[in-house]
Motif scaffolding. Sequence first.
Motif, short mmCIF file in Angstrom:
data_model
loop_
_atom_site.label_atom_id
_atom_site.label_comp_id
_atom_site.label_asym_id
_atom_site.label_seq_id
_atom_site.Cartn_x
_atom_site.Cartn_y
_atom_site.Cartn_z
N SER A 148 81.90 -21.77 30.58
CA SER A 148 81.97 -20.44 31.16
C SER A 148 81.98 -19.34 30.10
O SER A 148 82.09 -18.18 30.41
N ASP A 149 81.89 -19.72 28.84
CA ASP A 149 81.94 -18.70 27.79
C ASP A 149 80.68 -18.72 26.93
O ASP A 149 80.18 -19.76 26.56
N PRO A 185 79.06 -10.29 17.88
CA PRO A 185 80.32 -9.71 18.32
C PRO A 185 80.49 -9.78 19.84
O PRO A 185 81.53 -9.41 20.36
N PHE A 186 79.46 -10.24 20.54
CA PHE A 186 79.52 -10.30 22.00
C PHE A 186 80.23 -11.56 22.46
O PHE A 186 80.08 -12.62 21.86
N HIS A 187 80.98 -11.41 23.53
CA HIS A 187 81.71 -12.54 24.10
C HIS A 187 81.70 -12.42 25.61
O HIS A 187 82.41 -11.61 26.18
N LEU A 188 80.89 -13.24 26.28
CA LEU A 188 80.77 -13.14 27.74
C LEU A 188 81.57 -14.25 28.42
O LEU A 188 81.49 -15.40 28.03
N ASN A 241 83.11 -16.57 34.27
CA ASN A 241 83.99 -16.62 35.43
C ASN A 241 84.46 -15.25 35.87
O ASN A 241 84.54 -14.97 37.06
N ASN A 242 84.76 -14.42 34.92
CA ASN A 242 85.36 -13.15 35.27
C ASN A 242 84.44 -11.97 35.07
O ASN A 242 84.87 -10.83 35.12
N LEU A 243 83.18 -12.26 34.82
CA LEU A 243 82.21 -11.19 34.60
C LEU A 243 82.71 -10.22 33.56
O LEU A 243 82.58 -9.01 33.71
N ARG A 244 83.31 -10.74 32.53
CA ARG A 244 83.88 -9.86 31.52
C ARG A 244 83.12 -9.97 30.21
O ARG A 244 82.68 -11.04 29.83
N VAL A 245 83.00 -8.86 29.54
CA VAL A 245 82.33 -8.84 28.25
C VAL A 245 83.24 -8.18 27.23
O VAL A 245 83.86 -7.16 27.51
N LYS A 246 83.33 -8.80 26.10
CA LYS A 246 84.07 -8.19 25.00
C LYS A 246 83.11 -8.02 23.85
O LYS A 246 82.34 -8.91 23.53
N ILE A 247 83.14 -6.87 23.22
CA ILE A 247 82.42 -6.69 21.97
C ILE A 247 83.46 -6.46 20.90
O ILE A 247 84.09 -5.40 20.85
N SER A 248 83.62 -7.46 20.07
CA SER A 248 84.66 -7.45 19.04
C SER A 248 85.94 -6.81 19.55
O SER A 248 86.35 -5.75 19.10
N ASP A 249 86.54 -7.46 20.55
CA ASP A 249 87.86 -7.11 21.08
C ASP A 249 87.92 -5.88 21.96
O ASP A 249 88.98 -5.51 22.43
N GLU A 250 86.76 -5.25 22.18
CA GLU A 250 86.78 -4.12 23.10
C GLU A 250 86.25 -4.56 24.46
O GLU A 250 85.16 -5.09 24.56
N ASP A 251 87.06 -4.36 25.47
CA ASP A 251 86.68 -4.76 26.81
C ASP A 251 85.60 -3.86 27.39
O ASP A 251 85.65 -2.64 27.23
N ILE A 252 84.65 -4.47 28.05
CA ILE A 252 83.60 -3.71 28.71
C ILE A 252 83.42 -4.32 30.07
O ILE A 252 83.18 -5.52 30.18
N ASP A 253 83.55 -3.54 31.13
CA ASP A 253 83.33 -4.20 32.40
C ASP A 253 82.02 -3.83 33.02
O ASP A 253 81.61 -2.68 33.08
N LEU A 254 81.33 -4.88 33.44
CA LEU A 254 80.00 -4.74 34.01
C LEU A 254 80.02 -5.14 35.47
O LEU A 254 80.88 -5.90 35.89
N THR A 298 75.48 -7.51 38.76
CA THR A 298 74.06 -7.46 38.44
C THR A 298 73.85 -7.22 36.95
O THR A 298 73.03 -7.89 36.31
N GLU A 299 74.60 -6.28 36.41
CA GLU A 299 74.49 -6.01 34.99
C GLU A 299 74.83 -7.23 34.16
O GLU A 299 74.19 -7.52 33.15
N PHE A 300 75.83 -7.95 34.63
CA PHE A 300 76.24 -9.13 33.89
C PHE A 300 75.14 -10.19 33.89
O PHE A 300 74.82 -10.77 32.86
N LYS A 301 74.56 -10.41 35.06
CA LYS A 301 73.48 -11.39 35.14
C LYS A 301 72.32 -11.00 34.25
O LYS A 301 71.70 -11.84 33.58
N LEU A 302 72.03 -9.72 34.25
CA LEU A 302 70.93 -9.23 33.44
C LEU A 302 71.21 -9.48 31.96
O LEU A 302 70.36 -10.01 31.23
N LEU A 303 72.40 -9.12 31.52
CA LEU A 303 72.74 -9.32 30.12
C LEU A 303 72.66 -10.79 29.75
O LEU A 303 72.12 -11.17 28.71
#
Lengths: 236, 236
Positions: B129-130, B135-138, B141-154, B157-162
Amino acid sequence: MEKILIVDDEEDIRTMIADKLAGEGYRVEMASNGLEALKVAKATSPDLVVLDLMMPERDGIAACKDLRADPLTQKTPIIMLTALDATDQKITGLEVGADDYMTKPFSLKELSLRIQSILRRTTDIAGSSDVKVGPFHLDKNNLRVKISDEDIDLTSTEFKLLLSLIEPLGEPKERGDLLQKVWGYSNLSQTRTLDTHIKRLRAKLGKYGACIETVRSVGYLFNENAPVADDENSTD
Amino acid sequence: MEKILIVDDEEDIRTMIADKLAGEGYRVEMASNGLEALKVAKATSPDLVVLDLMMPERDGIAACKDLRADPLTQKTPIIMLTALDATDQKITGLEVGADDYMTKPFSLKELSLRIQSILRRTTDIAGSSDVKVGPFHLDKNNLRVKISDEDIDLTSTEFKLLLSLIEPLGEPKERGDLLQKVWGYSNLSQTRTLDTHIKRLRAKLGKYGACIETVRSVGYLFNENAPVADDENSTD
DNA sequence: TACCAGCGTTACAGATTCGTAAAGATTTCG
DNA sequence: CGAAATCTTTACGAATCTGTAACGCTGGTA
């Protein structure tokens, strides 16, 4: 004082163990089958369960699974008892989450020692019936929550929900997971029950209600460091 | 808490399996036909699917193909069930991407063991699931993205695209392929939907938005080492 | 320069998802 | 049994998400 739940269908054994443990200063609850065990455990949140393997209604394995499935009793230590030295059962028992294992006949003294040992271990580590997170302090025994010395009483559903949100800490909890853990639902029901309880919980937590963050199209996230405004209006 | 999707048209079998697995601590979702299965799978991203071969609406083979076509469920392990020990079906099942195979009647214990085995295997290897890239970390399970420790919520649809842009890494993705993967479109429509979502995604990624490079008259390329300017203005 | 295809950007209406209040159902307990 | 507490459902509004259309911008070509 620690509370111990004894589950065995044979009354003689049950009371024998109960007397011994009561004599050592423990508080003792009893149940005679698996169904009853789950009920009593949920009601009293024991610090440890002594569970016989062979029982009517719902045997030890099943009962053990049940206990492990409920957030209130998920981490309660379990000592399994069995009549035989059956390795199969021993393995199964440990697989479903028992912490220790004894074969009948056994000496009460040995049981007492194992109980001591396990309680020492789990009390030190997990605090067993208490959970502390930031200013939050949950007491599983009394379904009570303290937020920095302010008492808040929750219903059992609300308490389970809060507990499920908190543990494991820092992870978002999916709606389905929460429905599964708190209500036992297995399918994607389109109920608003979860939302309703979240609302009540937020209301009861007052300004700390903001600690329950919603993660859209996923679920909720408990954030102990959420921005806490200085208002106090929660008198709906 | 792994999530398992059970797909079978016979309610008895479905609930029997569900009870067993729920008792072992899995979270269980259910569906009674192939169409429903795809829907539930997309909505809940199970860690494993138990799929009956003979079903109304859309049989197991078709459902299996569907699951393999969607980026969210592409790598989800599938265990196939069939009434007969028909070698033809077994072969077909494995061809369309099933990971294991069982013939009815089967013991619940065996099913449980196979599930354990597969989950152990896939969890160890794929991380399941990871996804980590630079620096990206998807977290699927939780549709969560971190870029070097900064949370970004998508959004989903955006998540699937990425995700579709990233995997497989380093290859340019054609517009048509992306439309197919993320939206299920089969024809190259003249829609601007893709462009719109690319823009939104770039905006949410902030300065890392430049990692999504445009390949004119082809599509897009995810480049983890794209030139990252030191500005932070993405508040248009 | 004028033109055109491909992409970027913006605005907006329909669809989803969530929050909330209130009513109905259920359980608990005297 | 009846009342109170608790839980679930229903209904509806608010917030957010999403696809589409309209239009602007860019780079290539003649």
